[in-house]
Design a protein around this motif. Structure first.
Motif, mmCIF file in Angstrom:
data_model
loop_
_atom_site.group_PDB
_atom_site.id
_atom_site.type_symbol
_atom_site.label_atom_id
_atom_site.label_comp_id
_atom_site.label_asym_id
_atom_site.label_seq_id
_atom_site.Cartn_x
_atom_site.Cartn_y
_atom_site.Cartn_z
ATOM 1 N N ILE A 198 0.778 -1.084 0.106
ATOM 2 C CA ILE A 198 -0.162 -0.027 -0.081
ATOM 3 C C ILE A 198 0.728 1.329 0.067
ATOM 4 N N PRO A 199 2.040 1.687 1.018
ATOM 5 C CA PRO A 199 2.778 2.682 1.029
ATOM 6 C C PRO A 199 3.431 2.831 -0.190
ATOM 7 N N LEU A 200 4.054 1.594 -0.831
ATOM 8 C CA LEU A 200 4.640 1.517 -2.264
ATOM 9 C C LEU A 200 3.987 2.249 -3.336
ATOM 10 N N PHE A 201 2.648 1.536 -3.375
ATOM 11 C CA PHE A 201 1.886 1.965 -4.569
ATOM 12 C C PHE A 201 1.494 3.531 -4.484
ATOM 13 N N VAL A 202 1.117 3.933 -3.124
ATOM 14 C CA VAL A 202 0.623 5.272 -3.056
ATOM 15 C C VAL A 202 1.722 6.521 -3.222
ATOM 16 N N THR A 203 2.780 6.008 -2.665
ATOM 17 C CA THR A 203 3.884 6.889 -2.788
ATOM 18 C C THR A 203 4.438 6.958 -4.121
ATOM 19 N N ASN A 204 4.673 5.750 -4.803
ATOM 20 C CA ASN A 204 4.890 5.824 -6.383
ATOM 21 C C ASN A 204 3.959 6.702 -7.141
ATOM 22 N N LEU A 205 2.553 6.524 -7.040
ATOM 23 C CA LEU A 205 1.430 7.383 -7.743
ATOM 24 C C LEU A 205 1.745 8.667 -7.498
ATOM 25 N N LEU A 259 -7.359 -4.273 -4.869
ATOM 26 C CA LEU A 259 -6.579 -3.044 -4.102
ATOM 27 C C LEU A 259 -5.941 -2.150 -4.903
ATOM 28 N N THR A 260 -5.317 -2.733 -5.887
ATOM 29 C CA THR A 260 -4.734 -1.567 -6.850
ATOM 30 C C THR A 260 -5.905 -0.744 -7.662
ATOM 31 N N HIS A 261 -6.832 -1.207 -8.059
ATOM 32 C CA HIS A 261 -8.095 -0.491 -8.745
ATOM 33 C C HIS A 261 -8.392 0.598 -7.699
ATOM 34 N N LEU A 262 -8.529 0.099 -6.549
ATOM 35 C CA LEU A 262 -9.091 1.269 -5.394
ATOM 36 C C LEU A 262 -8.309 2.241 -5.275
ATOM 37 N N ILE A 263 -6.941 1.949 -4.896
ATOM 38 C CA ILE A 263 -5.777 2.797 -4.799
ATOM 39 C C ILE A 263 -5.750 3.948 -6.038
ATOM 40 N N LEU A 264 -5.887 3.416 -7.155
ATOM 41 C CA LEU A 264 -5.806 4.274 -8.493
ATOM 42 C C LEU A 264 -7.012 5.166 -8.538
ATOM 43 N N GLN A 265 -8.294 4.431 -7.909
ATOM 44 C CA GLN A 265 -9.537 5.430 -8.106
ATOM 45 C C GLN A 265 -9.352 6.534 -7.304
ATOM 46 N N ILE A 266 -8.946 6.297 -5.769
ATOM 47 C CA ILE A 266 -8.882 7.124 -4.917
ATOM 48 C C ILE A 266 -8.021 8.461 -5.195
ATOM 49 N N MET A 267 -6.805 7.921 -6.073
ATOM 50 C CA MET A 267 -5.934 8.952 -6.364
ATOM 51 C C MET A 267 -6.081 9.577 -7.891
#
Ligand SMILES: NC(=O)c1ccc[n+]([C@@H]2O[C@H](COP(=O)([O-])OP(=O)(O)OC[C@H]3O[C@@H](n4cnc5c(N)ncnc54)[C@H](O)[C@@H]3O)[C@@H](O)[C@H]2O)c1
Length: 344
Positions: A198-205, A259-267
């Motif tokens: 989660i922090p890896l994906f969020v901080t990369n984005l 999980l990835t789709h939801l993070i992408l959507q939130i961001m």
């Protein structure tokens, strides 16, 4: 409980746990013993500097002499120190068996020498993981890990944690050592080292970079907010029955793709930010936890883990705390101990 020793309190869950206990148990003193490996970060607890009820000690749980001196007036131990990242255990398992097995056994021996025994009023909490149970099939949604599911650790990390669980069990069985074991699912929240998904994906984005998604993305994990985990740990530490294992989970199963789709959507990002990469060797397919025992016997319930709001607030935390994770990603956080404590 008057004086609690937390091991690994500078890590992700440990630092959240130290802060959680300080807030909820105002009469308690805490000593935080942490070796400050790459994942230990004292900046996680900056807000506690100068707090008289809190003390940090840099040290290793394999150091018996240090443990003997620290445990003199301690009446409870929450043991979280560990090497914790599966991918690193695949590259080099040595540090995992040293910290997780030798470290746990050394701590158990030191606690016994310091008077931890049934009837002494002293209590020991061993923080373990659902990964010791191995993997569940994707197509059998009816199957969940219970506390009596056989141990079938599949990664070197999980094997080292399973071995540490057995060290605790042996101490309980042979010496009536006053311990409980918890096995929790995947945690998310503030201060998680940005090598975890989660922090890896969020901080990369947040940096406009792609996110590396393992394999077909269909591996399933159960997600629990770290503060719900801390709440469960404190509950078991105070009220758990000695000799018992308690599973902790959020009833919140998600595939990595979901999980990835939801993070992408939130961001506000599209799917072009996903970069499929080769799967992790031996990647467990599904973890799912039956946590009815801790709910029924100890009255614990998760209250902070509901999605999407809990994931949204976690994404927001990383967006609001760019300085924290930039210093982690650059390695700059490792100079903090020297600056803060070096001259003392
Ligand atoms: N993160 C999760 O989702 C999760 C889920 C279930 C259980 N757990 C367990 O919870 C515990 C904490 O996990 P985390 O995610 O916070 O890990 P983390 O890697 O963020 O923190 C581990 C901490 O332990 C310290 N440490 C490592 N070796 C040490 C040693 N020999 N002596 C003293 N300190 C040492 C590190 O410096 C670090 O501060 C671990 O035992 C882990 O197995 C984690």
């Amino acid at each position: 409980m008057k004086h609690l020793l937390v091991t690994g309190g500078a890590g992700f869950i440990g630092s959240n746990f130290v802060r959680f206990v300080m807030r909820h148990r105002p009469g308690l003193r805490i000593t935080n013993l942490d070796a400050l490996t790459y994942s230990g970060n004292l900046e996680n607890l900056r807000d506690l500097e100068g707090e008289p009820r809190y003390r940090f000690v840099k040290g290793d749980i394999c150091d018996r002499t240090l443990l003997d001196s620290l445990l003199k007036d301690v009446d409870a131990v929450a043991h979280l120190a560990a090497e914790s990242h599966v991918d690193r255990s695949i590259i080099d398992s040595g540090p995992f068996f040293r910290a997780n097995v030798i470290g746990t056994q050394t701590l158990l021996d030191a606690c016994r020498a310091a008077g931890f025994a049934e009837g002494s009023g002293k209590r020991f909490l061993h923080v373990s993981t659902d990964e010791v149970y191995g993997s569940l099939p994707l197509e059998r949604k009816d199957l969940l890990f219970t506390e009596v599911t056989p141990i079938q650790a599949n990664s070197p990390y999980a094997a080292s944690k399973a071995a540490s669980d057995l060290c605790v069990r042996a101490a309980q069985h042979t010496f009536h050592f006053p311990a409980c074991v918890t096995r929790c699912s995947n945690n998310f929240g503030a201060y998680q080292f940005p090598e975890k998904v989660i922090p890896l994906f969020v901080t990369n984005l947040l940096d406009g970079k792609q996110v590396p998604l393992y394999g077909d993305g269909l591996n399933v994990r159960d997600w629990l907010h770290v503060e719900d985990h801390c709440d469960a740990l404190l509950t078991v530490l105070e009220k758990g029955r000695f000799g018992e294992v308690y599973n902790i989970g959020g009833n919140n199963e998600r595939s990595n793709l979901e999980l990835t789709h939801l993070i992408l959507q939130i961001m506000g990002k599209d799917h072009s930010f996903i970069r499929p990469v080769q799967d992790r060797p031996g990647h467990d397919r599904r973890y799912a936890i039956d946590s009815s025992k801790i709910r029924r016997d100890l009255g614990w319930e998760p209250t902070r883990s509901a999605w999407p709001s809990a994931l949204e607030s976690t994404v927001k935390w990383y967006a609001d705390n760019r300085a924290w994770w930039e210093r982690v990603k650059s390695g700059e956080y490792q100079t903090y101990y020297q600056r803060q404590y070096g001259a003392r």
